[in-house]
Design a protein around this motif. Sequence first.
Motif, PDB file in Angstrom:
ATOM      1  N   LEU A 275       0.842  -1.202   0.000  1.00  0.00           N
ATOM      2  CA  LEU A 275       0.000   0.000   0.000  1.00  0.00           C
ATOM      3  C   LEU A 275       0.879   1.254   0.000  1.00  0.00           C
ATOM      4  N   HIS A 276       0.244   2.393  -0.196  1.00  0.00           N
ATOM      5  CA  HIS A 276       0.996   3.647  -0.272  1.00  0.00           C
ATOM      6  C   HIS A 276       1.481   4.100   1.096  1.00  0.00           C
ATOM      7  N   HIS A 277       2.714   4.623   1.102  1.00  0.00           N
ATOM      8  CA  HIS A 277       3.275   5.262   2.286  1.00  0.00           C
ATOM      9  C   HIS A 277       2.445   6.480   2.645  1.00  0.00           C
ATOM     10  N   ARG A 278       2.293   6.734   3.927  1.00  0.00           N
ATOM     11  CA  ARG A 278       1.577   7.947   4.359  1.00  0.00           C
ATOM     12  C   ARG A 278       2.252   9.188   3.773  1.00  0.00           C
ATOM     13  N   GLY A 279       1.490   9.991   3.068  1.00  0.00           N
ATOM     14  CA  GLY A 279       1.997  11.266   2.541  1.00  0.00           C
ATOM     15  C   GLY A 279       2.944  11.137   1.353  1.00  0.00           C
ATOM     16  N   LYS A 280       3.258   9.909   0.912  1.00  0.00           N
ATOM     17  CA  LYS A 280       4.178   9.755  -0.224  1.00  0.00           C
ATOM     18  C   LYS A 280       3.484   8.891  -1.269  1.00  0.00           C
ATOM     19  N   TYR A 281       2.868   9.566  -2.219  1.00  0.00           N
ATOM     20  CA  TYR A 281       1.991   8.824  -3.127  1.00  0.00           C
ATOM     21  C   TYR A 281       2.757   8.020  -4.179  1.00  0.00           C
ATOM     22  N   ASP A 282       4.077   8.233  -4.284  1.00  0.00           N
ATOM     23  CA  ASP A 282       4.841   7.441  -5.247  1.00  0.00           C
ATOM     24  C   ASP A 282       5.689   6.381  -4.545  1.00  0.00           C
ATOM     25  N   GLU A 283       5.395   6.099  -3.274  1.00  0.00           N
ATOM     26  CA  GLU A 283       6.140   5.046  -2.565  1.00  0.00           C
ATOM     27  C   GLU A 283       5.194   3.994  -2.021  1.00  0.00           C
ATOM     28  N   ILE A 284       5.614   2.740  -2.155  1.00  0.00           N
ATOM     29  CA  ILE A 284       4.803   1.608  -1.689  1.00  0.00           C
ATOM     30  C   ILE A 284       5.617   0.860  -0.633  1.00  0.00           C
ATOM     31  N   PHE A 285       4.936   0.385   0.421  1.00  0.00           N
ATOM     32  CA  PHE A 285       5.644  -0.472   1.383  1.00  0.00           C
ATOM     33  C   PHE A 285       5.012  -1.861   1.369  1.00  0.00           C
ATOM     34  N   ASN A 286       5.790  -2.864   1.735  1.00  0.00           N
ATOM     35  CA  ASN A 286       5.299  -4.243   1.754  1.00  0.00           C
ATOM     36  C   ASN A 286       4.334  -4.439   2.920  1.00  0.00           C
ATOM     37  N   VAL A 287       3.087  -4.725   2.630  1.00  0.00           N
ATOM     38  CA  VAL A 287       2.114  -4.947   3.704  1.00  0.00           C
ATOM     39  C   VAL A 287       2.263  -6.379   4.207  1.00  0.00           C
ATOM     40  N   GLU A 288       2.427  -6.508   5.513  1.00  0.00           N
ATOM     41  CA  GLU A 288       2.469  -7.866   6.093  1.00  0.00           C
ATOM     42  C   GLU A 288       1.081  -8.247   6.587  1.00  0.00           C
ATOM     43  N   GLN A 289       0.419  -7.246   7.217  1.00  0.00           N
ATOM     44  CA  GLN A 289      -0.914  -7.533   7.730  1.00  0.00           C
ATOM     45  C   GLN A 289      -1.735  -6.247   7.735  1.00  0.00           C
TER      46      GLN A 289
ATOM     47  N   ASN B 138      -4.554 -10.863   3.357  1.00  0.00           N
ATOM     48  CA  ASN B 138      -3.139 -10.730   3.746  1.00  0.00           C
ATOM     49  C   ASN B 138      -2.320 -11.911   3.235  1.00  0.00           C
ATOM     50  N   ASN B 139      -2.894 -13.119   3.336  1.00  0.00           N
ATOM     51  CA  ASN B 139      -2.166 -14.303   2.879  1.00  0.00           C
ATOM     52  C   ASN B 139      -1.966 -14.271   1.368  1.00  0.00           C
ATOM     53  N   LEU B 140      -2.974 -13.737   0.651  1.00  0.00           N
ATOM     54  CA  LEU B 140      -2.853 -13.641  -0.811  1.00  0.00           C
ATOM     55  C   LEU B 140      -1.729 -12.678  -1.218  1.00  0.00           C
ATOM     56  N   VAL B 141      -1.616 -11.581  -0.490  1.00  0.00           N
ATOM     57  CA  VAL B 141      -0.562 -10.609  -0.807  1.00  0.00           C
ATOM     58  C   VAL B 141       0.813 -11.274  -0.642  1.00  0.00           C
ATOM     59  N   ALA B 142       0.998 -11.978   0.465  1.00  0.00           N
ATOM     60  CA  ALA B 142       2.297 -12.658   0.711  1.00  0.00           C
ATOM     61  C   ALA B 142       2.544 -13.718  -0.369  1.00  0.00           C
ATOM     62  N   TRP B 143       1.485 -14.448  -0.737  1.00  0.00           N
ATOM     63  CA  TRP B 143       1.609 -15.509  -1.743  1.00  0.00           C
ATOM     64  C   TRP B 143       2.044 -14.920  -3.081  1.00  0.00           C
ATOM     65  N   PHE B 144       1.400 -13.816  -3.499  1.00  0.00           N
ATOM     66  CA  PHE B 144       1.733 -13.201  -4.792  1.00  0.00           C
ATOM     67  C   PHE B 144       3.159 -12.648  -4.807  1.00  0.00           C
TER      68      PHE B 144
ATOM     69  N   GLY C  78       7.511   0.573 -17.982  1.00  0.00           N
ATOM     70  CA  GLY C  78       7.872  -0.780 -18.447  1.00  0.00           C
ATOM     71  C   GLY C  78       7.669  -1.761 -17.311  1.00  0.00           C
ATOM     72  N   GLY C  79       7.747  -3.074 -17.631  1.00  0.00           N
ATOM     73  CA  GLY C  79       7.509  -4.092 -16.610  1.00  0.00           C
ATOM     74  C   GLY C  79       6.051  -4.527 -16.654  1.00  0.00           C
ATOM     75  N   TYR C  80       5.717  -5.628 -15.953  1.00  0.00           N
ATOM     76  CA  TYR C  80       4.438  -6.304 -16.191  1.00  0.00           C
ATOM     77  C   TYR C  80       3.406  -6.160 -15.061  1.00  0.00           C
ATOM     78  N   MET C  81       3.721  -6.619 -13.851  1.00  0.00           N
ATOM     79  CA  MET C  81       2.703  -6.673 -12.786  1.00  0.00           C
ATOM     80  C   MET C  81       2.380  -5.257 -12.283  1.00  0.00           C
ATOM     81  N   ARG C  82       1.107  -4.898 -12.230  1.00  0.00           N
ATOM     82  CA  ARG C  82       0.744  -3.549 -11.785  1.00  0.00           C
ATOM     83  C   ARG C  82      -0.033  -3.561 -10.453  1.00  0.00           C
ATOM     84  N   PHE C  83      -1.143  -4.298 -10.404  1.00  0.00           N
ATOM     85  CA  PHE C  83      -1.944  -4.310  -9.170  1.00  0.00           C
ATOM     86  C   PHE C  83      -2.468  -5.705  -8.868  1.00  0.00           C
ATOM     87  N   LEU C  84      -2.686  -5.948  -7.594  1.00  0.00           N
ATOM     88  CA  LEU C  84      -3.440  -7.121  -7.159  1.00  0.00           C
ATOM     89  C   LEU C  84      -4.692  -6.578  -6.485  1.00  0.00           C
ATOM     90  N   MET C  85      -5.840  -6.883  -7.086  1.00  0.00           N
ATOM     91  CA  MET C  85      -7.095  -6.428  -6.456  1.00  0.00           C
ATOM     92  C   MET C  85      -7.810  -7.659  -5.897  1.00  0.00           C
TER      93      MET C  85
END
Length: 457
Positions: free
Chosen positions: A150-164, A173-179, A197-204
Motif C-alpha cells: 500500500l501507499h506510504h503515508r503522505g508519499k503517493y509514489d512510494e509503496i511499502f510491503n504490507v504484512e498484515q 493478507n495471505n494472498l498478498v504474501a503468496w503473490f 515498463g515491466g508487467y505486474m501492476r496491481f493485485l485487487m
Amino acid sequence: MKALEMTSDKLIELEVIDLANEGKAVAQFEGKVVFLKGGLPGERVLAEITKNKSRYCEATVRRIITRSKVRIPPRCRHFDTCGGCTWQDLEYPGQLVFKRKHVVDSIERIGGLDKVEVLPIVPSNEVFFYRNKMEFSFHVDESGDFKLGLHHRGKYDEIFNVEQCLLQSPTSNNLVAWFRRYVAENKITVYHVKKHGGYMRFLMIREGKNTAQTMVNIVTNYGEFPEAAKLVGALTGEFPEITTIVHNQNGGKANVASGEIEKVLHGPGYIEERIGGMVFRIRANSFFQTNPRQAEILYKTAFELLKLDPGDRLMDLYCGTGTIGLLASRKVAEVTGVELVGEAIHAARENAALNNINNIIFYQEDVKDFLLKTESDGKGFNIIIVDPPRAGLHPKAIQRLTSLRPEKILYISCNPATFARDAAELVKAGYNLPKVVPVDMFPHTTHVELTGVFYNG
Ligand SMILES: C[S@@+](CC[C@H](N)C(=O)[O-])C[C@H]1O[C@@H](n2cnc3c(N)ncnc32)[C@H](O)[C@@H]1O
C-alpha cells in the motif's frame, strides 16, 4: 490563543485545540492557525513546522508531552507508515464524536443552516475487516527491489510491503504474501511507473462479505499472463475460498487498477454479494459499496427517513450499479435509475434481472442532461434520490431537480462540505431539511457519510 514555546532544537510546544474536518489536529502559533499531523485535542505536543504561510502553518508532531485520554495504541503494525487508517490511535467512540462534529460544522458554517437537527451518528458494527475490496500496488524502488503493498503515508509514489492489513480479511493478507513469493520465484517483471515498463501492476481482491466468495483480479501491463494455468492451479490449490480469477490488462500511463482488456482465468468472472434480501453481481471493474454490511444500514436509515409508499414514483440519480433503486423497487410503484458510467448501468440491469425486478429502468446519461429532458416530458416523480460523488451536485442539476418540484429529495452524501453547499441551494429553492443522520462507513478514516430528506414547501 493557546500558548507555545520555541525550544532550542526548533521544535515548538503547542496545545491542540481541535480536529479539522480532514482529520488534521489544530493549534495556534503566533496568532496563526497550525494544522498538525498527529496530536489530539487537549494534548500538549512538541511539533516541527513544515510549512509557514502568511495565514497558517503546517507542522508535524515529534513528541507528545501530555496524552489525551482518548488516545489508544494503534492495533496495526503499519500505522506509522501506511496512508490509510489515520485515526487508529483515537478510540472508536472518539472518532464518531469528531465525525458528527464535522457534519454539524459543515451544515452550520458552509450551508449557513442553523435549524437542521443532526442526529447521533450511526456507528459501524465492524471496525476492522469491514472492507470488501482492496487494491495492492506492485512497485520497483530505486535499488531495483520490488514491493507489493500500500501507499506510504503522505508519499503517493512510494509503496511499502504490507504484512498484515486489518481492513479486509486474513485471506487477503495471505494472498498478498503468496503473490509476492510467486512473482519473485517465477521472475515475473514488475511495472515501473516512471519508465512505463515491466508487467505486474496491481493485485485487487474482492470479497462477498455475506456470501464468502473471493475474486482475485490481477492487473498487468499489456500481454497474456505467463503460464496462466499454472498460476490458477497453484492459487486455487492454496486458497479454496477463491471462486474466480480475472486478468485485466492496462497499458495506459494512468496508474489505475482497472483494465482495457479483461480475461477470466477461473470461475464465472464475478462474485456475488447479498444486501437487504437481494443478490448483487460484482465484476472486477464495477463499483460496489466497499463496506457492504454498513451500506445496508445506510440504505435502511435512508428508507426509514423517506417512508416509502407503494404508490411512489422514484428517481435514483447517480445510481451506480443500481443498489439503492433496486432495494427501493419492492416498496414503490416504479423506479428510474440514471448513471454516467456504462459498465455500472450494465451491472444495474443485470442485477435487476437477477432479482426479478420489473418496475425499474436504467439510463446511461449525465444527470443534468437527463433532468432537462424529464422537465419537458412532465412525468411526475414524487421522490428523487441523489447519491452524487464527492464533488456533490452540479448547479444545473440542482436547478433542474428543484424545478421538477418532487415532494421529497433524499440526499445521500460522502462529503459533508458539498452536501452543506447543495443543501443551502435546495433550501433557497423552497425545500426544507429538518434533520440529517451521519453514518460511519469507514472506521479509522476521517470519512463520514450522511443522509437527509428535503421536503417541498
Ligand atoms: C457515490 S456513487 C453512488 C453509487 C450508488 N448510488 C450506490 O450506492 O452504489 C456516485 C455515482 O455517480 C456517478 N456519476 C458521477 N457523475 C455523474 C453524472 N454527472 N451523471 C450521472 N452519474 C454520475 C458515478 O459514476 C458513481 O457511480
